[in-house]
Design an enzyme around this catalytic site. Structure first.
Site, short mmCIF file in Angstrom:
data_model
loop_
_atom_site.label_atom_id
_atom_site.label_comp_id
_atom_site.label_asym_id
_atom_site.label_seq_id
_atom_site.Cartn_x
_atom_site.Cartn_y
_atom_site.Cartn_z
N ASP A 146 -13.52 1.21 1.57
CA ASP A 146 -13.38 0.38 0.34
C ASP A 146 -14.94 0.14 -0.07
OD1 ASP A 146 -13.47 -1.97 -1.46
OD2 ASP A 146 -11.33 -2.50 -0.44
N ARG A 200 -0.08 2.64 -6.23
CA ARG A 200 0.11 3.26 -7.50
C ARG A 200 0.42 4.58 -7.61
NH1 ARG A 200 0.76 -1.34 -7.89
NH2 ARG A 200 -0.01 -2.93 -9.80
N GLU A 224 6.48 6.76 -13.40
CA GLU A 224 7.89 5.77 -13.20
C GLU A 224 8.51 5.14 -14.44
OE1 GLU A 224 7.02 2.60 -10.29
OE2 GLU A 224 6.03 4.03 -8.92
N HIS A 241 9.67 2.35 -5.18
CA HIS A 241 8.55 1.12 -5.53
C HIS A 241 9.13 -0.19 -5.14
CE1 HIS A 241 5.24 0.13 -8.35
NE2 HIS A 241 5.00 -0.59 -7.41
N TYR A 245 8.81 -5.73 -1.67
CA TYR A 245 9.61 -6.38 -2.85
C TYR A 245 10.55 -7.38 -1.78
CZ TYR A 245 12.94 -7.07 -6.57
OH TYR A 245 13.63 -7.35 -7.59
#
Length: 313
Positions: A146, A200, A224, A241, A245
């Site tokens: 990172d 992404r 997408e 995706h 969720y």
């Protein structure tokens, strides 16, 4: 005051009505005429927030009930002094469950134990840091990359992407999309290193993955909702995706959006959480327990089969 809200954001109806005029609209249909006299917007990725939408409006604040902000022109908002808040971290535990299902599937398919593998975590924000901690507790050797955090924290335990590429058997991406992360997954990894992308679609490069012949697992896709059928067919696992969720993730996102609006406009809603949703209570889980229970929580193989069989649905 007036707030325009994407009508697909759950749990919101009735919450803000005592304090503002509320208009609910489908996110894709929110247009300049709808926001001209609005003070705030609560949106998702379906609503592109840029000059075309906001010029001439009185919008002062945008809360997006998503972790991503690709749909918001941040430079424009800075120039116009429009505040922006995201729901970063809202779905971190849902993504962790998806990653756990991926790692369990690979271990069963290929017959390995976590102690035999080095996992690279690229992006150590809310999701990546959670993945790093749990993966280490499961026995993986974990290398974390990172660069922004490394710069802020003086190096710390972070390693360059090149070291991740050189040493890791599996590499999972949890970065936002910007100029530095676009096509980031298209780097020289170990020949059989598995690429796992739930960040992404454009962080990866589908054509490069296909050319390389390396194994990959994808939850996000370039362009997408138009999924490259060749890329879909070649994936070990493919999901539409939906990593993160979960009911808790959606409740968290809505609560964070409400909290952001409450802080900006001094509304008495700080700390509000949907009463219909139970907040998740995190706990440690051993690899053995994970392996014996993950199938009851989430059948990732069935999800992948559905997408491959019915990619247009």
């Amino acid at each position: 005051m007036k707030i325009v809200i994407d009508n697909a954001i759950p749990f919101l109806e009735g919450v803000l009505e005592p304090y503002a005029e509320i208009r609910y609209l489908p996110g894709r249909e929110i247009a300049a005429r709808d926001v001209r006299d609005a003070d705030a917007l609560i949106v998702r990725t379906r609503t592109r927030c840029d000059a075309a939408l906001l010029d001439g409006s009185r919008v002062r604040f945008i809360a997006t009930a998503t972790i991503g902000f690709d749909h918001i022109d941040l430079d424009y908002c800075r120039r116009r002094q429009i505040g922006v808040a995201t729901a970063a971290g809202c779905n971190a535990r849902g993504v962790l469950q998806w990653i756990a299902a991926v790692l369990h599937h690979l271990s069963q398919r290929d017959g390995w134990h976590p102690a035999e593998k080095t996992l690279g975590v690229v992006g150590a924000g809310h999701v990546g840091e959670l993945v790093r901690r749990y993966a280490a507790s499961w026995g993986f050797r974990v290398l974390t990359c990172d660069p922004p955090r490394a710069a802020r924290e003086g190096g710390g335990d972070f390693v360059p992407l090149e070291e991740v590429a050189r040493h890791c058997d599996l590499v999972t991406f949890h970065t936002p999309l910007d100029a530095t992360t676009r096509r980031m997954a298209d780097r020289r990894l170990k020949p059989k290193a598995v690429v796992i992308n739930s960040s992404r679609g454009e962080v990866g490069d589908g054509d490069a993955l296909l050319r390389s012949g390396r194994p990959y697992i994808l939850d996000v896709w370039e362009h997408e909702p138009d999924i490259d059928r060749r890329l879909l067919a070649g994936a070990i696992l493919a999901t539409p995706h939906i990593a993160g969720y979960s009911a808790q993730g959606k409740a968290n996102a809505t609560a964070m959006a409400v909290g952001a609006v409450a802080r900006r406009f001094a509304l008495p809603l700080e700390g509000w959480y949907p009463p219909e949703a139970a907040p998740s209570v995190p706990r440690p889980i051993a690899w053995q327990e994970l392996c014996s229970t993950i199938g009851e929580v989430y059948d990732i193989e069935a999800e992948s089969r559905r997408l491959k069989e019915y990619p247009g649905d």
